[in-house]
Design a protein around this motif. Structure first.
Motif, short mmCIF file in Angstrom:
data_model
loop_
_atom_site.label_atom_id
_atom_site.label_comp_id
_atom_site.label_asym_id
_atom_site.label_seq_id
_atom_site.Cartn_x
_atom_site.Cartn_y
_atom_site.Cartn_z
N PRO A 88 42.21 47.80 32.98
CA PRO A 88 40.89 48.36 33.33
C PRO A 88 40.01 47.36 34.07
CG PRO A 88 41.51 49.03 31.12
CD PRO A 88 42.55 48.05 31.57
N GLU A 89 40.14 46.08 33.80
CA GLU A 89 39.32 45.08 34.48
C GLU A 89 39.71 44.89 35.94
OE1 GLU A 89 40.92 44.70 31.58
OE2 GLU A 89 41.98 42.77 31.48
N ASP A 90 40.80 45.51 36.36
CA ASP A 90 41.19 45.48 37.77
C ASP A 90 40.46 46.57 38.57
OD1 ASP A 90 44.50 44.84 36.64
OD2 ASP A 90 43.10 43.38 37.50
N THR A 91 39.72 47.42 37.89
CA THR A 91 38.97 48.47 38.58
C THR A 91 37.94 47.86 39.51
OG1 THR A 91 39.24 50.06 36.77
CG2 THR A 91 37.36 50.38 38.24
N ALA A 92 38.03 48.24 40.79
CA ALA A 92 37.15 47.67 41.81
C ALA A 92 37.43 48.36 43.14
CB ALA A 92 37.40 46.18 41.95
N VAL A 93 36.57 48.09 44.10
CA VAL A 93 36.87 48.42 45.49
C VAL A 93 37.61 47.21 46.06
CG1 VAL A 93 35.97 48.98 47.76
CG2 VAL A 93 34.88 49.92 45.71
N TYR A 94 38.76 47.47 46.65
CA TYR A 94 39.59 46.41 47.21
C TYR A 94 39.43 46.38 48.72
CZ TYR A 94 41.77 45.47 42.74
OH TYR A 94 42.00 45.11 41.42
N TYR A 95 39.16 45.18 49.24
CA TYR A 95 38.91 45.00 50.66
C TYR A 95 39.97 44.10 51.29
CZ TYR A 95 34.20 46.66 49.54
OH TYR A 95 33.13 47.40 49.12
N CYS A 96 40.37 44.46 52.48
CA CYS A 96 41.23 43.65 53.31
C CYS A 96 40.34 42.80 54.22
CB CYS A 96 42.13 44.58 54.14
SG CYS A 96 43.22 43.77 55.30
N ALA A 97 40.74 41.57 54.48
CA ALA A 97 39.95 40.67 55.31
C ALA A 97 40.86 39.83 56.19
CB ALA A 97 39.08 39.76 54.44
N ALA A 98 40.31 39.39 57.33
CA ALA A 98 41.07 38.57 58.26
C ALA A 98 40.22 37.42 58.76
CB ALA A 98 41.53 39.41 59.45
N ASP A 99 40.84 36.27 58.93
CA ASP A 99 40.14 35.10 59.46
C ASP A 99 41.15 34.19 60.13
OD1 ASP A 99 37.18 33.83 58.91
OD2 ASP A 99 38.69 32.30 59.29
N THR A 100 40.68 33.41 61.09
CA THR A 100 41.59 32.48 61.76
C THR A 100 41.97 31.31 60.85
OG1 THR A 100 39.67 31.39 62.73
CG2 THR A 100 40.80 33.04 64.09
N LEU A 101 41.20 31.05 59.82
CA LEU A 101 41.47 29.93 58.92
C LEU A 101 41.81 30.43 57.52
CD1 LEU A 101 38.61 27.48 59.94
CD2 LEU A 101 41.01 27.39 60.61
N MET A 102 43.00 30.13 57.05
CA MET A 102 43.43 30.47 55.70
C MET A 102 42.45 29.88 54.67
SD MET A 102 46.06 31.72 53.83
CE MET A 102 47.09 31.42 52.40
N LEU A 103 41.97 28.67 54.95
CA LEU A 103 41.10 27.97 54.01
C LEU A 103 39.78 28.72 53.80
CD1 LEU A 103 41.89 25.37 52.58
CD2 LEU A 103 40.37 24.14 54.13
N ARG A 104 39.27 29.33 54.84
CA ARG A 104 38.01 30.09 54.71
C ARG A 104 38.19 31.26 53.76
NH1 ARG A 104 34.98 32.66 59.07
NH2 ARG A 104 33.18 32.46 57.70
N LEU A 105 39.34 31.93 53.87
CA LEU A 105 39.60 33.06 52.98
C LEU A 105 39.79 32.57 51.54
CD1 LEU A 105 42.17 34.89 55.25
CD2 LEU A 105 39.88 35.71 54.71
N TRP A 106 40.63 31.59 51.37
CA TRP A 106 41.08 31.16 50.05
C TRP A 106 40.02 30.36 49.31
CZ3 TRP A 106 44.36 26.22 49.49
CH2 TRP A 106 44.67 26.00 48.13
N VAL A 107 39.35 29.42 50.02
CA VAL A 107 38.42 28.51 49.35
C VAL A 107 36.96 28.98 49.50
CG1 VAL A 107 37.54 26.16 49.32
CG2 VAL A 107 39.99 26.58 49.63
N ASN A 108 36.60 29.36 50.73
CA ASN A 108 35.21 29.74 50.99
C ASN A 108 34.93 31.21 50.72
OD1 ASN A 108 35.75 27.53 53.60
ND2 ASN A 108 34.29 27.11 51.98
N HIS A 109 36.00 31.98 50.57
CA HIS A 109 35.86 33.42 50.32
C HIS A 109 35.04 34.09 51.41
CE1 HIS A 109 36.58 32.54 45.76
NE2 HIS A 109 37.56 32.14 46.54
N ALA A 110 35.27 33.67 52.64
CA ALA A 110 34.58 34.21 53.80
C ALA A 110 35.62 34.70 54.79
CB ALA A 110 33.70 33.14 54.44
N ALA A 111 35.19 35.58 55.68
CA ALA A 111 36.13 36.14 56.65
C ALA A 111 35.39 36.61 57.89
CB ALA A 111 36.91 37.30 56.04
N ASP A 112 36.12 36.58 59.01
CA ASP A 112 35.56 37.09 60.24
C ASP A 112 35.48 38.62 60.23
OD1 ASP A 112 37.20 34.59 62.31
OD2 ASP A 112 35.20 34.60 61.42
#
Length: 124
Positions: A88-112
């Motif tokens: 039940p704790e997995d209930t959420a809206v799931y979003y796909c994201a893309a960025d030129t830098l893997m680190l931004r996605l993984w560490v900064n949780h940011a995306a283009d």
């Protein structure tokens, strides 16, 4: 302009599995790392998993490690999130994201670029 479209969400019972898909268009996808994030009601957006486009190197959030698997289909510009043993704790809206830098996605949780999201609801 990169466009991302998620599909595969739904309502399932505890312990079930779901496979989310994200189709990407409008860009050169060998340049992008891809990721899944989720946002539950009343909570901040949370990193789930990321995958590099070049070599498939994957990173996971501790909360889902061992239950979720991210994968990609380079030929068709798609990524997937296989979700097993859903809770039940997995209930959420799931979003796909893309960025030129893997680190931004993984560490900064940011995306283009972000998709519109797909709802996953796990009933107890």
């Amino acid at each position: 302009q990169v466009q991302l479209e998620e599909t595969g969400g739904g309502l399932v019972q505890t312990g079930s599995s779901l496979r989310l898909s994200c189709a990407a268009s409008g860009g050169t996808f060998s340049s992008y790392a891809m990721a899944w994030f989720r946002q539950a009601p009343g909570k901040e957006r949370e990193f789930v998993a990321a995958i590099s486009w070049a070599n498939g190197n994957a990173k996971y959030a501790d909360s889902i490690k061992g239950r979720f698997t991210i994968s990609r289909d380079n030929a068709n510009n798609m990524i997937f999130l296989q979700m097993d043993s859903l809770q039940p704790e997995d209930t959420a809206v799931y979003y796909c994201a893309a960025d030129t830098l893997m680190l931004r996605l993984w560490v900064n949780h940011a995306a283009d670029y972000w998709g519109q999201g797909t709802q996953v609801t796990v009933s107890s």
